[in-house]
Every structure is written in C-alpha cells, then in structure tokens.
Design a protein around this motif. Structure first.
Motif, PDB file in Angstrom:
ATOM      1  N   VAL A  39       0.850  -1.197   0.000  1.00  0.00           N
ATOM      2  CA  VAL A  39       0.000   0.000   0.000  1.00  0.00           C
ATOM      3  C   VAL A  39       0.878   1.237   0.000  1.00  0.00           C
ATOM      4  CG1 VAL A  39      -1.942  -1.114   1.188  1.00  0.00           C
ATOM      5  CG2 VAL A  39      -0.192   0.050   2.518  1.00  0.00           C
ATOM      6  N   SER A  40       0.311   2.346  -0.445  1.00  0.00           N
ATOM      7  CA  SER A  40       1.054   3.610  -0.433  1.00  0.00           C
ATOM      8  C   SER A  40       1.230   4.074   1.009  1.00  0.00           C
ATOM      9  CB  SER A  40       0.290   4.670  -1.225  1.00  0.00           C
ATOM     10  OG  SER A  40      -0.906   5.000  -0.539  1.00  0.00           O
ATOM     11  N   ILE A  41       2.173   4.967   1.231  1.00  0.00           N
ATOM     12  CA  ILE A  41       2.403   5.470   2.586  1.00  0.00           C
ATOM     13  C   ILE A  41       1.190   6.236   3.095  1.00  0.00           C
ATOM     14  CG2 ILE A  41       3.553   7.612   1.916  1.00  0.00           C
ATOM     15  CD1 ILE A  41       4.527   5.380   4.877  1.00  0.00           C
ATOM     16  N   ALA A  42       0.493   6.950   2.222  1.00  0.00           N
ATOM     17  CA  ALA A  42      -0.712   7.675   2.635  1.00  0.00           C
ATOM     18  C   ALA A  42      -1.785   6.704   3.127  1.00  0.00           C
ATOM     19  CB  ALA A  42      -1.243   8.514   1.478  1.00  0.00           C
ATOM     20  N   GLU A  43      -1.968   5.608   2.407  1.00  0.00           N
ATOM     21  CA  GLU A  43      -2.932   4.589   2.814  1.00  0.00           C
ATOM     22  C   GLU A  43      -2.521   3.960   4.132  1.00  0.00           C
ATOM     23  OE1 GLU A  43      -6.367   2.123   2.409  1.00  0.00           O
ATOM     24  OE2 GLU A  43      -5.759   3.843   1.217  1.00  0.00           O
ATOM     25  N   TRP A  44      -1.242   3.660   4.289  1.00  0.00           N
ATOM     26  CA  TRP A  44      -0.731   3.058   5.521  1.00  0.00           C
ATOM     27  C   TRP A  44      -0.968   3.973   6.722  1.00  0.00           C
ATOM     28  CZ3 TRP A  44       0.397  -1.304   7.642  1.00  0.00           C
ATOM     29  CH2 TRP A  44       1.141  -1.334   8.828  1.00  0.00           C
ATOM     30  N   GLU A  45      -0.659   5.260   6.568  1.00  0.00           N
ATOM     31  CA  GLU A  45      -0.859   6.214   7.659  1.00  0.00           C
ATOM     32  C   GLU A  45      -2.331   6.321   8.030  1.00  0.00           C
ATOM     33  OE1 GLU A  45       1.129   9.646   6.104  1.00  0.00           O
ATOM     34  OE2 GLU A  45       3.078   8.982   6.854  1.00  0.00           O
ATOM     35  N   SER A  46      -3.184   6.312   7.024  1.00  0.00           N
ATOM     36  CA  SER A  46      -4.625   6.352   7.270  1.00  0.00           C
ATOM     37  C   SER A  46      -5.089   5.116   8.032  1.00  0.00           C
ATOM     38  CB  SER A  46      -5.371   6.468   5.941  1.00  0.00           C
ATOM     39  OG  SER A  46      -6.751   6.347   6.127  1.00  0.00           O
ATOM     40  N   LEU A  47      -4.606   3.949   7.624  1.00  0.00           N
ATOM     41  CA  LEU A  47      -4.982   2.702   8.293  1.00  0.00           C
ATOM     42  C   LEU A  47      -4.504   2.665   9.737  1.00  0.00           C
ATOM     43  CD1 LEU A  47      -4.231   0.153   5.435  1.00  0.00           C
ATOM     44  CD2 LEU A  47      -6.482   0.708   6.368  1.00  0.00           C
ATOM     45  N   THR A  48      -3.262   3.067   9.982  1.00  0.00           N
ATOM     46  CA  THR A  48      -2.736   3.020  11.347  1.00  0.00           C
ATOM     47  C   THR A  48      -3.419   4.048  12.237  1.00  0.00           C
ATOM     48  OG1 THR A  48      -0.866   4.428  10.722  1.00  0.00           O
ATOM     49  CG2 THR A  48      -0.493   2.047  10.738  1.00  0.00           C
ATOM     50  N   LYS A  49      -3.784   5.197  11.679  1.00  0.00           N
ATOM     51  CA  LYS A  49      -4.475   6.209  12.475  1.00  0.00           C
ATOM     52  C   LYS A  49      -5.855   5.710  12.882  1.00  0.00           C
ATOM     53  CE  LYS A  49      -5.930  10.979  12.579  1.00  0.00           C
ATOM     54  NZ  LYS A  49      -6.078  12.224  11.876  1.00  0.00           N
ATOM     55  N   ARG A  50      -6.549   5.044  11.961  1.00  0.00           N
ATOM     56  CA  ARG A  50      -7.879   4.511  12.277  1.00  0.00           C
ATOM     57  C   ARG A  50      -7.782   3.346  13.252  1.00  0.00           C
ATOM     58  NH1 ARG A  50     -10.002   4.499   6.274  1.00  0.00           N
ATOM     59  NH2 ARG A  50      -8.505   2.828   6.286  1.00  0.00           N
ATOM     60  N   ALA A  51      -6.696   2.593  13.208  1.00  0.00           N
ATOM     61  CA  ALA A  51      -6.546   1.441  14.087  1.00  0.00           C
ATOM     62  C   ALA A  51      -6.266   1.853  15.524  1.00  0.00           C
ATOM     63  CB  ALA A  51      -5.425   0.532  13.587  1.00  0.00           C
TER      64      ALA A  51
END
Length: 86
Positions: A39-51
């Motif tokens: 995944v892109s870094i933007a997607e990764w950051e979004s996923l970790t923030k939601r988690a």
C-alpha cells in the motif's frame, strides 16, 4: 486490487510501487495464494491512524468505544497516606 505473482513483483518492483500509489493496494501472491499487500504510505498512515485513535479522539468520539479494555480495580493495592492533618 491487482494481484502480482512474486516473480513479477520482484522483477517489476518499480511498476508495483507506482501501481500502489496510483491505483491503491496491490496483492503479492506465491503459487496463486495471496501472501502480502503493498500500500502507499498515505494509505498506511490512514490505516494506522484509524486502528489506534488518540486519547483525544476516544474522549471526544460521539459514541463510546466498548472495545477498550478497562482494568479491574479489585487487584489494586490500596494504601493509606498521611496528609499531615490531625
């Protein structure tokens, strides 16, 4: 999501990287079985923030979160303190 055999992913990694940034998550498979996702870094950051929401986000959320573990007080060790007031 596009699926990349591991051999193609290794041989065309730059293309795989660009696809993850432009198209979204990309699956890497071995012997036809999905094994990983790029995944892109933007997607990764979004996923970790939601988690893991921040304490502020939890406290200000419109609905309570019941998945948070609250420790029991029964195991606490209570002790008396001297406040110097007699």
């Amino acid at each position: 999501m596009r699926q990349w055999p591991v051999q193609d992913a290794k041989a065309r990694f730059s293309e795989l990287l660009e696809a993850s940034a432009a198209e979204g998550p990309q699956i890497v498979s071995r012997r036809g079985e999905p094994k990983a996702v790029l995944v892109s870094i933007a997607e990764w950051e979004s996923l970790t923030k939601r988690a893991r929401p921040s304490a502020k986000e939890v406290l200000l959320a419109p609905e309570p979160r019941f998945d948070l573990e609250i420790p029991s007080r029964k195991d606490w060790i209570w002790r008396e303190i001297d406040l110097g007031e007699e």
